[in-house]
Design a protein around this motif. Structure first.
Motif, mmCIF file in Angstrom:
data_model
loop_
_atom_site.group_PDB
_atom_site.id
_atom_site.type_symbol
_atom_site.label_atom_id
_atom_site.label_comp_id
_atom_site.label_asym_id
_atom_site.label_seq_id
_atom_site.Cartn_x
_atom_site.Cartn_y
_atom_site.Cartn_z
ATOM 1 N N VAL A 323 5.409 3.621 13.756
ATOM 2 C CA VAL A 323 4.787 3.273 15.031
ATOM 3 C C VAL A 323 3.398 3.905 15.088
ATOM 4 C CG1 VAL A 323 6.940 2.962 16.293
ATOM 5 C CG2 VAL A 323 5.944 5.248 16.122
ATOM 6 N N GLU A 324 2.670 3.601 16.161
ATOM 7 C CA GLU A 324 1.293 4.094 16.228
ATOM 8 C C GLU A 324 1.211 5.546 16.686
ATOM 9 O OE1 GLU A 324 -2.753 2.899 18.651
ATOM 10 O OE2 GLU A 324 -1.646 1.334 17.599
ATOM 11 N N SER A 325 1.880 5.896 17.787
ATOM 12 C CA SER A 325 1.699 7.230 18.365
ATOM 13 C C SER A 325 2.802 8.200 17.969
ATOM 14 C CB SER A 325 1.644 7.142 19.898
ATOM 15 O OG SER A 325 2.930 6.881 20.433
ATOM 16 N N GLU A 326 2.431 9.482 17.896
ATOM 17 C CA GLU A 326 3.401 10.532 17.621
ATOM 18 C C GLU A 326 4.448 10.613 18.728
ATOM 19 O OE1 GLU A 326 -0.577 11.799 15.817
ATOM 20 O OE2 GLU A 326 0.102 10.999 17.734
ATOM 21 N N SER A 328 5.746 8.186 20.469
ATOM 22 C CA SER A 328 6.764 7.159 20.253
ATOM 23 C C SER A 328 7.738 7.567 19.156
ATOM 24 C CB SER A 328 6.102 5.826 19.892
ATOM 25 O OG SER A 328 5.343 5.328 20.977
ATOM 26 N N ALA A 329 7.214 8.120 18.063
ATOM 27 C CA ALA A 329 8.077 8.525 16.959
ATOM 28 C C ALA A 329 9.071 9.590 17.405
ATOM 29 C CB ALA A 329 7.226 9.047 15.800
ATOM 30 N N TRP A 341 11.718 7.727 12.050
ATOM 31 C CA TRP A 341 10.537 7.273 12.788
ATOM 32 C C TRP A 341 9.305 8.086 12.396
ATOM 33 C CZ3 TRP A 341 10.774 2.985 15.871
ATOM 34 C CH2 TRP A 341 12.059 2.513 16.168
ATOM 35 N N SER A 343 4.764 8.147 12.399
ATOM 36 C CA SER A 343 3.605 7.697 13.175
ATOM 37 C C SER A 343 2.350 7.769 12.330
ATOM 38 C CB SER A 343 3.443 8.576 14.422
ATOM 39 O OG SER A 343 2.129 8.462 14.957
ATOM 40 N N CYS A 344 1.478 6.762 12.505
ATOM 41 C CA CYS A 344 0.192 6.775 11.797
ATOM 42 C C CYS A 344 -0.866 7.522 12.596
ATOM 43 C CB CYS A 344 -0.275 5.356 11.495
ATOM 44 S SG CYS A 344 -0.668 4.366 12.967
ATOM 45 N N ASP A 368 1.449 -1.709 18.264
ATOM 46 C CA ASP A 368 1.219 -1.793 19.702
ATOM 47 C C ASP A 368 0.682 -3.195 20.010
ATOM 48 O OD1 ASP A 368 2.026 0.795 19.828
ATOM 49 O OD2 ASP A 368 0.093 1.647 20.404
ATOM 50 N N ASP A 416 3.099 0.456 24.225
ATOM 51 C CA ASP A 416 3.745 0.647 22.933
ATOM 52 C C ASP A 416 5.237 0.377 23.072
ATOM 53 O OD1 ASP A 416 4.781 2.864 24.227
ATOM 54 O OD2 ASP A 416 3.501 4.293 23.175
#
Length: 430
Positions: A323-326, A328-329, A341, A343-344, A368, A416
């Protein structure tokens, strides 16, 4: 000459003490694993360049120069990367496995017998890990982020503690959370300091800062010191221990870089491990989960039947989700623990090389969303590039979940996956 990844890996594994000897570098000391040399970049009266046999790297504690065996040859002989590889191949009579492409692709194997079950992809960028004590001394759940995750009902206090331990979350004295980037070899690349609002959204009035950048400002690291980024949570891929920071310790991760972070203004690490200020709030009920194992200490929201259903893609347990955000992970790791999970850290940081360590895993990415679909297209392009550059054993899959189910208003807010789940935009699966 171009080299494939296996050859580059073999060159990096050449014994560094012997490489120093072939280069004519005199090593001082009798240690089994660590010896010293006089650094050629400055007037070094006392040997300040440390050579570590166990890690097969070198580092000067005065000027900060360091790296692996290839970087050593580059540095000492003033060569390019390819020229340094050529030198090592000639000097150590290394057998070349392939000369067609520096990076193998899916088409490089014509049969199952010719392909290894576990493919190793090695980056050309050297990593000089930060000292692991920076992580261990910062561990805490007292950050604004951890408190807001609990107070808003995303996770229970118990779940937050568990996630913080697994992801090695730190906290600074000013309340920011520290998202440490630790790779699958348990090397600390960097740390991102971020402030969060009580509603668990990032405080956009305060720009995120990085540990390396702040350490440069104080002189703890040389101005030209850099480390490549890695996916947040990548250390969880290791088979030795799912939590590099278990028992408040990361002693298994050693480093050649400075230890002190506490003297950096504005991001002094928090030593208080208490969470007495974090309220235990019972989240909304997650009633219809059937295909996913969810932490049951306190159920969490009413959203979907199965992550493979809402994504439109069939997913096997223990797959890797990016996923994009930390944020969310961390949250999704507790809601859907059968998946790993990662995050980038943001679309601007998402590069094909970040996915390289995942070549042996089944990868599912959740972009997202936005009004124009540009974010989804950007993720598609990066995934396609990574698929061409690296020999993934399974195709990387992209979930269209948000593109399909998010409303125009939600797309305008660029929500997200966590927002989507808790706002109930997946109505067909309620």
């Amino acid at each position: 000459m171009k080299y494939d990844d296996l050859t580059i890996q073999r060159l990096r594994e050449l014994p560094i003490f012997e490489v120093c000897s072939r280069l004519g570098i005199t090593l001082y000391g009798t240690g089994s694993y660590t010896r010293r040399a006089k650094c050629w970049h400055h007037d070094d009266q006392h040997p300040s360049l440390h050579v570590n046999k166990k890690k097969n790297i070198y580092m000067c504690f005065v000027c900060g120069k360091g790296g692996d065996t290839i970087r050593l040859v580059q540095d000492y002989n003033n060569l390019t990367f390819i020229e340094a590889c050529d030198w090592l191949v000639r000097e150590f009579s290394v057998t070349i496995t392939s000369t067609e492409s520096p990076i193998p692709t899916h088409h490089s194997c014509n049969s199952k017998d010719s392909c290894s079950k576990n493919i190793s992809v090695v980056s050309d960028i050297s990593v000089c890990p930060l000292d692991a004590s920076l992580v261990s001394r910062s561990l805490s759940v007292t950050s604004e982020f951890c408190q807001s995750v609990v107070s808003t009902g995303y996770l229970t206090e118990r779940q937050m503690r568990h996630a913080a331990k697994r992801y090695c979350l730190g906290a600074s004295r000013d309340g920011s959370v520290i998202f440490w980037e630790i790779d699958e070899q348990l090397r600390v690349h960097n740390g991102k300091f971020m402030h969060y609002l009580p509603d668990c959204h990032r405080d956009k009035s305060r720009t995120p800062t990085w540990a390396i950048a702040e350490m440069k400002k104080t002189g703890s690291l040389p101005p030209d010191f850099e480390n490549p980024h890695c996916l947040f949570g990548l250390h969880l891929l290791t088979n030795t221990n799912i939590s590099v920071c278990q028992d408040k310790s990361v002693s298994s991760v050693k480093s050649v870089c400075p230890k002190k972070l506490s003297d950096i203004s504005g991001i002094s690490v928090c030593q208080d491990k208490s969470v007495s200020s974090v309220k235990s709030v019972c989240p909304k009920k997650l009633s219809d989960i059937s295909g996913i194992s969810v932490c049951q200490d306190k159920p969490v929201s009413s959203v979907v039947n199965n992550i493979s259903v809402v994504s439109g893609i069939s997913v096997c347990p223990k797959n890797v989700c990016v996923v994009e955000s930390e944020k969310s992970a961390v949250i999704l790791s507790e809601l859907f623990p059968d998946y790993l999970w990662l995050s980038c850290g943001g679309l601007q940081m998402f590069k094909p090389e970040l996915l390289a360590p995942l070549v042996n895993h089944k990868v599912l990415v959740f972009p997202d969303t936005d009004e124009t679909g540009a974010t989804f297209k950007a993720w598609q392009d990066i995934v396609q590039q990574a698929s061409k550059l690296y020999p993934f054993q399974h195709p990387i899959r992209i979930s269209p979940l948000l593109e399909i189910h998010a409303s125009p208003e939600q797309k305008q807010r660029k929500i997200d996956l966590v927002d989507c789940l808790f706002e109930g935009c997946i109505k067909p699966f309620r």
